[in-house]
Motif scaffolding. Structure first.
Motif, PDB file in Angstrom:
ATOM      1  N   ALA A  97      14.945  24.529  -0.970  1.00  0.00           N
ATOM      2  CA  ALA A  97      14.022  23.527  -1.370  1.00  0.00           C
ATOM      3  C   ALA A  97      12.973  23.885  -0.763  1.00  0.00           C
ATOM      4  N   ALA A  98      11.516  23.339  -1.402  1.00  0.00           N
ATOM      5  CA  ALA A  98      10.533  23.762  -0.886  1.00  0.00           C
ATOM      6  C   ALA A  98       9.467  22.403  -0.717  1.00  0.00           C
ATOM      7  N   LYS A  99       8.712  22.417   0.355  1.00  0.00           N
ATOM      8  CA  LYS A  99       7.938  21.250   0.415  1.00  0.00           C
ATOM      9  C   LYS A  99       6.452  21.726   0.938  1.00  0.00           C
ATOM     10  N   PRO A 100       5.463  21.126   0.754  1.00  0.00           N
ATOM     11  CA  PRO A 100       4.089  21.411   1.092  1.00  0.00           C
ATOM     12  C   PRO A 100       4.141  21.459   2.820  1.00  0.00           C
ATOM     13  N   SER A 101       3.538  22.462   3.274  1.00  0.00           N
ATOM     14  CA  SER A 101       3.517  22.640   4.701  1.00  0.00           C
ATOM     15  C   SER A 101       2.859  21.299   5.331  1.00  0.00           C
ATOM     16  N   ARG A 102       1.733  20.886   4.762  1.00  0.00           N
ATOM     17  CA  ARG A 102       1.091  19.643   5.153  1.00  0.00           C
ATOM     18  C   ARG A 102       1.962  18.353   5.495  1.00  0.00           C
ATOM     19  N   LEU A 103       3.142  18.299   4.706  1.00  0.00           N
ATOM     20  CA  LEU A 103       4.085  17.192   5.388  1.00  0.00           C
ATOM     21  C   LEU A 103       4.947  17.795   6.309  1.00  0.00           C
ATOM     22  N   LEU A 104       5.060  16.985   7.554  1.00  0.00           N
ATOM     23  CA  LEU A 104       5.244  17.428   8.734  1.00  0.00           C
ATOM     24  C   LEU A 104       7.023  17.193   9.158  1.00  0.00           C
ATOM     25  N   ILE A 105       7.460  15.957   8.293  1.00  0.00           N
ATOM     26  CA  ILE A 105       8.840  16.042   8.414  1.00  0.00           C
ATOM     27  C   ILE A 105       9.789  17.215   7.857  1.00  0.00           C
ATOM     28  N   MET A 106      10.681  17.773   8.350  1.00  0.00           N
ATOM     29  CA  MET A 106      11.332  18.912   7.929  1.00  0.00           C
ATOM     30  C   MET A 106      12.446  18.774   7.379  1.00  0.00           C
ATOM     31  N   THR A 107      13.294  17.437   8.046  1.00  0.00           N
ATOM     32  CA  THR A 107      14.761  17.299   7.744  1.00  0.00           C
ATOM     33  C   THR A 107      15.174  16.444   6.633  1.00  0.00           C
ATOM     34  N   SER A 108      14.045  15.933   6.111  1.00  0.00           N
ATOM     35  CA  SER A 108      14.312  14.669   5.120  1.00  0.00           C
ATOM     36  C   SER A 108      13.978  15.335   3.561  1.00  0.00           C
ATOM     37  N   GLN A 109      14.987  15.405   2.950  1.00  0.00           N
ATOM     38  CA  GLN A 109      14.873  15.785   1.466  1.00  0.00           C
ATOM     39  C   GLN A 109      13.955  14.938   0.558  1.00  0.00           C
ATOM     40  N   THR A 110      13.390  13.831   1.164  1.00  0.00           N
ATOM     41  CA  THR A 110      12.548  13.114   0.358  1.00  0.00           C
ATOM     42  C   THR A 110      11.122  13.839   0.082  1.00  0.00           C
ATOM     43  N   PHE A 111      10.904  14.672   1.034  1.00  0.00           N
ATOM     44  CA  PHE A 111       9.671  15.229   1.145  1.00  0.00           C
ATOM     45  C   PHE A 111       9.592  16.653   0.485  1.00  0.00           C
ATOM     46  N   TYR A 112      10.773  17.149  -0.091  1.00  0.00           N
ATOM     47  CA  TYR A 112      11.013  18.463  -0.870  1.00  0.00           C
ATOM     48  C   TYR A 112      10.602  18.073  -2.231  1.00  0.00           C
ATOM     49  N   ASP A 113       9.679  18.973  -2.703  1.00  0.00           N
ATOM     50  CA  ASP A 113       9.500  18.590  -4.302  1.00  0.00           C
ATOM     51  C   ASP A 113      10.057  19.652  -5.034  1.00  0.00           C
ATOM     52  N   TYR A 114      10.419  20.824  -4.804  1.00  0.00           N
ATOM     53  CA  TYR A 114      11.055  21.718  -5.541  1.00  0.00           C
ATOM     54  C   TYR A 114      12.594  22.199  -5.213  1.00  0.00           C
ATOM     55  N   TRP A 115      13.396  22.235  -5.949  1.00  0.00           N
ATOM     56  CA  TRP A 115      14.809  22.769  -5.793  1.00  0.00           C
ATOM     57  C   TRP A 115      15.299  23.854  -6.625  1.00  0.00           C
ATOM     58  N   GLY A 116      16.301  24.759  -5.948  1.00  0.00           N
ATOM     59  CA  GLY A 116      16.836  25.474  -6.670  1.00  0.00           C
ATOM     60  C   GLY A 116      17.855  24.911  -7.435  1.00  0.00           C
ATOM     61  N   GLN A 117      18.960  25.514  -7.940  1.00  0.00           N
ATOM     62  CA  GLN A 117      19.870  25.168  -8.964  1.00  0.00           C
ATOM     63  C   GLN A 117      21.131  24.811  -8.111  1.00  0.00           C
ATOM     64  N   GLY A 118      21.404  25.528  -6.908  1.00  0.00           N
ATOM     65  CA  GLY A 118      22.588  25.400  -6.235  1.00  0.00           C
ATOM     66  C   GLY A 118      23.519  26.634  -6.356  1.00  0.00           C
ATOM     67  N   THR A 119      24.090  26.749  -5.087  1.00  0.00           N
ATOM     68  CA  THR A 119      24.946  27.884  -5.171  1.00  0.00           C
ATOM     69  C   THR A 119      26.282  27.399  -4.285  1.00  0.00           C
ATOM     70  N   GLN A 120      27.724  27.770  -4.933  1.00  0.00           N
ATOM     71  CA  GLN A 120      28.787  27.098  -4.310  1.00  0.00           C
ATOM     72  C   GLN A 120      29.170  28.026  -3.313  1.00  0.00           C
ATOM     73  N   VAL A 121      29.577  27.380  -2.062  1.00  0.00           N
ATOM     74  CA  VAL A 121      30.201  28.105  -0.985  1.00  0.00           C
ATOM     75  C   VAL A 121      31.517  27.195  -0.677  1.00  0.00           C
ATOM     76  N   THR A 122      32.595  28.036  -0.738  1.00  0.00           N
ATOM     77  CA  THR A 122      33.983  27.535  -0.675  1.00  0.00           C
ATOM     78  C   THR A 122      34.442  28.166   0.506  1.00  0.00           C
ATOM     79  N   VAL A 123      35.148  27.661   1.567  1.00  0.00           N
ATOM     80  CA  VAL A 123      35.559  28.187   2.836  1.00  0.00           C
ATOM     81  C   VAL A 123      37.076  27.678   2.756  1.00  0.00           C
ATOM     82  N   SER A 124      37.922  28.735   2.636  1.00  0.00           N
ATOM     83  CA  SER A 124      39.227  28.447   2.826  1.00  0.00           C
ATOM     84  C   SER A 124      39.935  28.529   4.403  1.00  0.00           C
ATOM     85  N   SER A 125      40.966  27.600   4.327  1.00  0.00           N
ATOM     86  CA  SER A 125      41.584  27.860   5.867  1.00  0.00           C
ATOM     87  C   SER A 125      42.682  28.384   5.857  1.00  0.00           C
TER      88      SER A 125
END
Length: 125
Positions: A97-125
């Motif tokens: 995800a991408a957010k404007p650098s002028r917004l200082l909070i880094m950890t909240s998805q609320t501030f991210y404007d653009y998103w990728g489509q997602g990629t699946q990660v599966t970890v087997s035990s």
């Protein structure tokens, strides 16, 4: 407008490694802070890691600290998430995800404007 294409997911055994990539196109990518989030089945999407536009500061969720590393190459308009010592609980769809650098909070998805489509990660035990 910014477009994000993330990739690099797959199936890996516990203890293994994967590197996710996110290619940024459209408006100049260097003015955006970048983040990675993940969503496990039946759970909400949560913060994983973030990096400032300059690459000078990075942020991590406690659950991945010491195992994951976020980095960026602005010349290639690409952000990476190196994931080591993977655990079954890391199984999720990972989104960049991408957010404007002028917004200082880094950890909240609320501030991210653009998103990728997602990629699946599966970890087997």
């Amino acid at each position: 407008q910014v477009q994000l294409v993330d990739s690099g997911g797959g199936l890996v055994q516990a203890g293994g490694s994967l590197r996710l990539s996110c290619v940024v196109s459209g408006r100049t990518s260097s003015s955006y802070d970048m983040g990675w989030f993940r969503q496990a089945p039946g759970k909400e999407r949560v913060f994983v890691a973030a990096i400032t536009w300059s690459g000078g500061s990075t942020y991590y969720a406690d659950s991945v600290k010491g195992r994951f590393t976020i980095s960026r190459d602005n010349a290639k308009n690409t952000v990476y998430l190196q994931m080591n010592t993977l655990k079954p609980e890391d199984t999720a769809v990972y989104y960049c995800a991408a957010k404007p650098s002028r917004l200082l909070i880094m950890t909240s998805q609320t501030f991210y404007d653009y998103w990728g489509q997602g990629t699946q990660v599966t970890v087997s035990s």
